[in-house]
Design an enzyme around this catalytic site. Structure first.
Site, PDB file in Angstrom:
ATOM      1  CE  LYS A 324      -4.359  -1.815   1.683  1.00 38.96           C
ATOM      2  NZ  LYS A 324      -5.454  -1.735   2.659  1.00 38.96           N
ATOM      3  NE  ARG A 358      -7.689  -8.610   0.965  1.00 34.01           N
ATOM      4  CZ  ARG A 358      -7.407  -7.787  -0.028  1.00 34.01           C
ATOM      5  NH1 ARG A 358      -6.442  -6.876   0.112  1.00 34.01           N
ATOM      6  NH2 ARG A 358      -8.077  -7.855  -1.171  1.00 34.01           N
TER       7      ARG A 358
END
Length: 381
Positions: A324, A358
């Site tokens: 991210k 995740r």
């Protein structure tokens, strides 16, 4: 005699290696875990009582100067206590005035329950606009990609057909189903759900129902069960539900996100959505603080450092920071080169209480987590 300072990550394992009595291991473990809990809007009378009761059992309560003379009627405080001391205070304060009876009941939520084993949730996207190109795939290579992830260490596979990156827009459910259906069909036809659990990253009831009807067992909802119809579908199939926190929606969530009290606001959100889930008969719940979903870099870092706070709900915590942009904000790095930063975030998150990771890079995460587990459970001589 030789003295050595040690850091205990797995207290039970350490005391077992020391050869302690089995009955004493549980007691000693509770004395080795220290908790720091913020208490807001506490009556000054309660603060004085709790301060003395904490000190009497070896814990402590940090309060502002002037509490002893009742300078302010209501104050904030920080309780510092071991798990064992929390258990004592949760009983001791039941007989005290100034709201401490209610405090004692709420304190029980902060007493840690069972520890979960770390699970890897591999990410695969059936849409062409996902932010990480290597996570994209189609039904033609679905079987190979899924089997490879399972072989590499994933026990959950999260399939997504709609991008939720900042600025992305929702698509009609018919289009989402059109993208996801061929891959769902492959998973069902080849019975891949017998090898791992499958999750659908969606908030569309009809798409979720198709997945749950065909081998999927987890609803990964970035809206945190905002839609009652999603709750009904999840309940109908007795699915596990991931409740994620997101401020606003993907189109505008990163436009100057602001919180008065980040941790408390997300805590309140989880409390409300857990209550909603249970009202529909949903009991199997996972919580996700939503890294990057309506949060600045500062917010994201604070959530990682305070992840353990949310363990008081008694559910597993999912952390999803894979590649991210928060990594790019710390050190300028393109998406395809963010694996090292991702591993750093996820390993820290595990230490702070996350048990489901995740990620896009399953094999690398599996190795890193196994090494971390070996370090954390190493016997200390």
């Amino acid at each position: 005699m030789i003295l050595q300072k040690i850091s205990i990550c797995n207290a039970k394992k350490v005391y077992e290696s020391l050869g302690c009595d089995k009955g004493g291991i549980s007691i000693l473990s509770k004395k080795s875990s220290l908790h720091t809990i913020l208490i807001k809007n506490m009556h000054v009378g309660a603060a004085n009582i709790l301060k003395q009761d904490s000190l009497s059992i070896g814990a402590d309560l940090a309060v502002p100067t002037g509490v002893i003379t009742a300078k302010e009627k209501y104050v904030d405080g920080i309780l510092i206590a071991t798990t064992k001391q929390l258990e004592v205070l949760s009983r001791k304060e039941l007989a005290q005035p100034f709201g401490l009876k209610e405090f004692a009941k709420n304190l029980k939520e902060f007493i840690p329950s069972k520890k979960y084993l770390t699970k890897i949730m591999g990410v695969l996207n059936a849409n062409e606009d996902s932010f990480f190109q290597n996570s994209r795939f189609n039904e033609e290579d679905a079987s190979f990609r899924i089997n490879k992830m399972i072989e590499d260490g994933a026990c959950i596979i999260d399939i997504g057909a709609v991008s939720s990156r900042p600025g992305s827009k929702a698509i009609p459910w018919e289009e989402e189903l059109k993208r996801a259906k061929p891959i769902i069909d492959v998973i069902y036809k080849e019975k891949l759900f017998e090898k791992a659990k499958f999750s659908l990253d969606s908030y569309e009831p009809k798409v979720l129902e198709y997945a749950l009807e065909n081998g999927f067992s987890i609803v990964n909802d970035i809206t945190g069960l905002a839609n009652d119809e999603v709750c009904k579908v999840a309940s109908k199939y007795n699915a596990q539900v991931v409740i994620m926190h997101m401020q606003k929606d993907p189109t505008i969530m990163q436009e100057n996100p602001v919180y008065e009290d980040l941790i408390q606001e997300i805590d309140d959100f989880f409390k409300e959505r857990i209550k909603k889930a249970k009202s529909f008969g949903i009991e199997d719940i996972v919580l996700d603080v939503g890294i990057g979903f309506g949060k600045t870099l500062e917010h994201n870092l604070k959530l990682i450092k305070n992840l353990e706070h949310f363990k008081h709900f008694g559910y597993e915590l999912l952390m999803g920071a894979s590649r991210k942009s928060m990594i790019d904000k710390i050190i300028e790095t393109p998406t395809e080169q963010r694996l090292p930063g991702t591993l750093a975030i996820h390993l820290e998150s595990i230490n702070y209480g996350a048990s489901i990771i995740r990620c896009h890079d399953v094999k690398e995460h599996y190795q890193a987590i196994k090494v971390q587990e070996a370090i954390n459970t190493q016997e200390i001589l």
